[in-house]
Write a protein that holds these residues in place. Structure first.
Motif, short mmCIF file in Angstrom:
data_model
loop_
_atom_site.label_atom_id
_atom_site.label_comp_id
_atom_site.label_asym_id
_atom_site.label_seq_id
_atom_site.Cartn_x
_atom_site.Cartn_y
_atom_site.Cartn_z
N ASP A 2 0.70 -1.14 0.21
CA ASP A 2 -0.12 0.00 -0.33
C ASP A 2 1.32 1.16 -0.18
OD1 ASP A 2 -2.06 -1.62 0.09
OD2 ASP A 2 -2.39 -1.21 2.14
N ALA A 3 1.81 1.02 0.63
CA ALA A 3 3.00 2.40 0.46
C ALA A 3 3.24 2.37 -0.45
CB ALA A 3 4.09 1.96 2.08
N VAL A 4 4.02 1.85 -1.34
CA VAL A 4 4.84 1.80 -2.58
C VAL A 4 3.46 2.38 -2.88
CG1 VAL A 4 5.53 0.87 -5.21
CG2 VAL A 4 5.97 -0.09 -2.12
N ALA A 5 2.54 1.90 -3.80
CA ALA A 5 1.29 2.12 -4.41
C ALA A 5 0.50 3.37 -4.01
CB ALA A 5 0.05 1.72 -3.87
N ALA A 6 1.27 4.12 -2.44
CA ALA A 6 0.87 5.50 -3.19
C ALA A 6 1.69 6.47 -2.82
CB ALA A 6 1.16 5.78 -0.84
N ILE A 7 2.96 5.84 -2.93
CA ILE A 7 3.77 6.78 -3.73
C ILE A 7 4.26 6.71 -5.32
CG2 ILE A 7 7.26 6.44 -4.85
CD1 ILE A 7 7.18 5.47 -1.55
N TYR A 8 3.27 5.83 -5.72
CA TYR A 8 2.84 6.03 -7.19
C TYR A 8 1.96 6.57 -7.47
CZ TYR A 8 1.60 5.00 -12.60
OH TYR A 8 1.45 4.75 -13.15
N ASN A 9 0.89 6.96 -6.29
CA ASN A 9 -0.10 8.39 -6.50
C ASN A 9 -0.63 7.81 -7.79
OD1 ASN A 9 -1.77 9.81 -5.37
ND2 ASN A 9 -0.11 11.56 -5.74
N SER A 10 -0.91 6.99 -8.71
CA SER A 10 -1.51 7.03 -9.70
C SER A 10 -0.26 7.59 -10.90
CB SER A 10 -2.98 7.13 -9.56
OG SER A 10 -4.10 6.29 -8.96
N GLY A 11 0.56 7.87 -10.43
CA GLY A 11 1.44 8.28 -11.65
C GLY A 11 1.60 9.57 -11.24
N GLY A 57 -1.71 9.77 3.69
CA GLY A 57 -2.41 8.72 2.97
C GLY A 57 -1.51 7.08 3.75
N ASP A 58 -1.42 6.61 2.38
CA ASP A 58 -0.89 5.00 3.29
C ASP A 58 0.17 5.07 3.35
OD1 ASP A 58 -3.45 3.75 3.32
OD2 ASP A 58 -3.67 3.14 1.89
N TYR A 59 0.99 5.92 2.75
CA TYR A 59 2.76 5.81 3.05
C TYR A 59 2.57 6.46 4.42
CZ TYR A 59 7.49 7.91 2.58
OH TYR A 59 9.02 7.86 2.85
N LEU A 60 3.86 6.06 5.26
CA LEU A 60 3.38 5.91 6.43
C LEU A 60 5.13 6.25 6.93
CD1 LEU A 60 0.20 4.56 8.34
CD2 LEU A 60 1.08 6.90 7.56
N SER A 61 6.12 6.32 6.48
CA SER A 61 7.21 5.59 7.05
C SER A 61 8.38 6.64 5.95
CB SER A 61 7.82 4.54 5.69
OG SER A 61 7.20 3.26 5.60
N SER A 62 8.18 8.12 6.68
CA SER A 62 9.11 9.20 6.22
C SER A 62 9.61 8.77 7.47
CB SER A 62 8.19 10.23 6.07
OG SER A 62 7.17 10.86 7.32
#
Length: 268
Positions: free
Chosen positions: A182-191, A201-206
């Protein structure tokens, strides 16, 4: 006067965020990341970057740990001529060939931006393309015993100068944790991409971000590491490009209330 100063400050800040990438010629360009990045075989970690290949050949190198010794962790992130990604997570010196090389089940293409990533979670390596998992495998049994190396890391080449990358690269990030799907998908952010220095969002690893080269300098031979680790890269040959996978927000309109009490700013 206060309103004018505020607007000028906002505009200057956004202008300073104008995006750039690095363009590698596939012949003699690379970025020397020094020795500040090291993982052992028991560590979890993740690597992510945007790439725009102009040409692909076997072992086209995105990221490489160099000059490792027997018993060290050996890492290599690359593509073959078809755009199949390859992540090598290896206990150097044991041999084993393909048992340490993990390939994606789908491909990237030349002439377009793609988000490529891989994660290591315990004994599982997962490769991602544009936010979706594209291959999962278990590491070789010896990998967990590998020690951290002391050699340099490079973007765009194998340490001996071969297998060079021909194309543009941007937003290179390394974490000391295995990012979730989910984090990787959030980083892509639909392009549309994501600045990984802040949670969203689902990216919580800063807080686990160890190195982040945004390539937004636009000039010079230094690629700044945006994290507190300050592991700046030294650019050799690669040129700055205004082609980027996604753009920073910009002001599209500004409206001042009739009583001067509020300012409405719209970003796009």
């Amino acid at each position: 006067l206060i309103t004018a100063v505020l607007l000028c400050t906002m505009m200057s800040s956004l202008h300073a965020q104008a995006g750039y990438s690095l363009d590698f010629d596939g012949s003699d360009d690379d970025v020397d990341l020094g020795t500040g990045i090291q993982f052992s075989g028991s560590d979890d970690f993740s690597v992510s970057m945007w790439v725009y290949p102009d040409n692909l050949s076997n072992y086209t190198t995105f990221l490489r740990s160099a000059n490792v010794s027997n018993g060290n962790m050996n890492l290599h992130f690359a593509s073959n001529s078809s755009g199949t990604l390859r992540a090598t997570v290896d206990y150097f010196g044991t041999g084993g060939g393909d048992t340490e090389n993990y390939s994606s089940t789908s491909n990237i293409s030349t002439g377009q931006w793609s988000l490529v990533a891989f994660t290591k979670s315990s004994t599982t390596v997962t490769i991602y393309i544009n936010g979706s998992a594209a291959g999962t495998a278990s590491t070789h049994a010896s990998v967990s015993s590998a020690t951290a190396g002391t050699g340099k890391w490079y973007l765009g080449k194998w340490e001996s100068g071969v297998y060079r990358f021909d194309g543009k690269m941007d937003e290179v990030a390394i974490w000391n944790t295995a990012l979730s799907a989910d984090a990787v998908a959030a980083i892509y952010n639909s392009g549309d991409g994501l600045d990984v220095s802040s949670n969203s969002g689902d990216y919580l690893s800063s807080s686990n971000l160890q190195h982040y080269w945004k390539f937004n300098e636009g000039s010079g031979s230094t690629a700044d590491d945006e994290t507190s680790n300050d592991n700046d890269g030294t650019i050799s040959g690669a040129s700055w490009s205004s082609s980027v996978p996604f753009s920073e927000p910009s002001i599209s309109s500004v409206a001042l209330a009739s009583d001067n009490s509020t300012i409405a700013v719209t970003f796009s």
